[in-house]
Design an enzyme around this catalytic site. Sequence first.
Site, short mmCIF file in Angstrom:
data_model
loop_
_atom_site.label_atom_id
_atom_site.label_comp_id
_atom_site.label_asym_id
_atom_site.label_seq_id
_atom_site.Cartn_x
_atom_site.Cartn_y
_atom_site.Cartn_z
N LYS A 192 -2.82 -8.50 -8.95
CA LYS A 192 -3.53 -7.59 -9.83
C LYS A 192 -4.53 -8.29 -10.78
O LYS A 192 -4.38 -8.15 -11.78
CB LYS A 192 -2.73 -6.74 -10.32
CG LYS A 192 -3.35 -5.44 -11.05
CD LYS A 192 -3.86 -4.40 -10.10
CE LYS A 192 -4.57 -3.48 -10.69
NZ LYS A 192 -5.45 -2.55 -9.86
N ASP A 252 9.62 -2.58 0.79
CA ASP A 252 9.98 -1.31 1.22
C ASP A 252 9.07 -0.40 1.99
O ASP A 252 9.31 0.06 3.05
CB ASP A 252 10.43 -0.57 -0.03
CG ASP A 252 11.96 -0.74 -0.08
OD1 ASP A 252 12.42 -1.75 0.21
OD2 ASP A 252 12.74 -0.05 -1.10
#
Length: 357
Positions: A192, A252
């Site tokens: 980021k 996930d």
Amino acid sequence: MNKKIAVIKGDGIGPEIVTEAMKVLDRIGEKFGHNFEYTEVLMGGCAIDATGSPLPQETIDTCLASDSVLLGAVGGPKWDNLAGNQRPEKGLLGIRSALKLFANIRPAKLFQPLASACPLKEEITANGLDLVIVRELIGGAYFGERSTTTDENGVEKAVDTMPYSDFEIERIMKVAFDMARKRRGKVNSVDKANVLDTSRLWRKIAHRYAELNPDIQFEDTLVDNCAMQLVRNPAQFDVIVTENLFGDILSDEASMITGSLGMIPSASLGETSLGLYEPIHGSAPDIAGQNKANPIATILSVAMMLRYSFDMPTEADAIENAVNSVLEDGYRTGDIMSDGMKFVTCSEMGNLITERV
Ligand code: NAD
């Protein structure tokens, strides 16, 4: 080749699924002329019962003296009320840190025979889904300093810090690039960098590493865009490398789009070839001892061990192809069962895969 493997069967379905994975490994040994020597050690609930500790020193010593570690799963309701540092899961964190495993590798691969379990539209998965997430495992926000305070006006404030040093980034890049070299040769580094300083350092080190390794196709991807692209066009990814917190979430997401928990293997690696290989699911106490568990995630973990710790890609392919062939012929354990398929038990699934290696 001779290889020493420390085997931690663990709790719940652990012994059942690891037994099937060892059958497959023995067949690989026979077929390709390798000798796999197993030493069984205790960890988790069974270790607490036998020794009072979730991670006996003997287990650490045996793992350190082995070429690799195979783990089933640990934990269960019997040990749920113990204090935090005596719980079975403490063994898991302890072994990762004792073996200095800083990289977690989770593949997300869609087996075509299970495509109907994938929540994405067919036109999205038509191009395939076969990627690996390389997650930094022992740095960042989960290990940084944190605090919660209340000021004189009663305002509560919590702070987490996300530290990363250049060497931590560089060593995880090496894992990702080495992995890409054994796959399709592409790395997406996820950060980021438009907001975070740690991400700007991450990007700087990643670029330096990419320049030194021009044989690998390299791309930066912002984490929000990566989360979107995983469901929009997952076929574009080969190896995704990212820091701990982003990796936790993205891995996930990537697992979910492949369908079932019982199908997904993982590896934790450090600077040497010694790795810890385990399914991503837990000990499934609800079905333990009933010969119902799906052993495929553990069997695919063994394939990862062959590929990444032992440098035996042909042997790893043999296992993955055997799994695919059994699924193509319609054999299913309960967790992946659907209409018209043939139900098999845990040991039958293990036998079928072993026969087809
Ligand atoms: P779980 O993954 O064990 O089970 C979730 C559900 O998925 C259950 O219904 C279970 O029956 C099913 N399932 C899981 N693996 C399966 C398989 N191979 N085949 C068929 N069905 C399968 O998660 P949970 O119930 O949240 O946790 C149970 C115990 O496992 C807890 O003690 C937890 O702390 C522990 N745990 C251990 C690990 C590990 O050892 N790495 C990871 C997660 C959870």
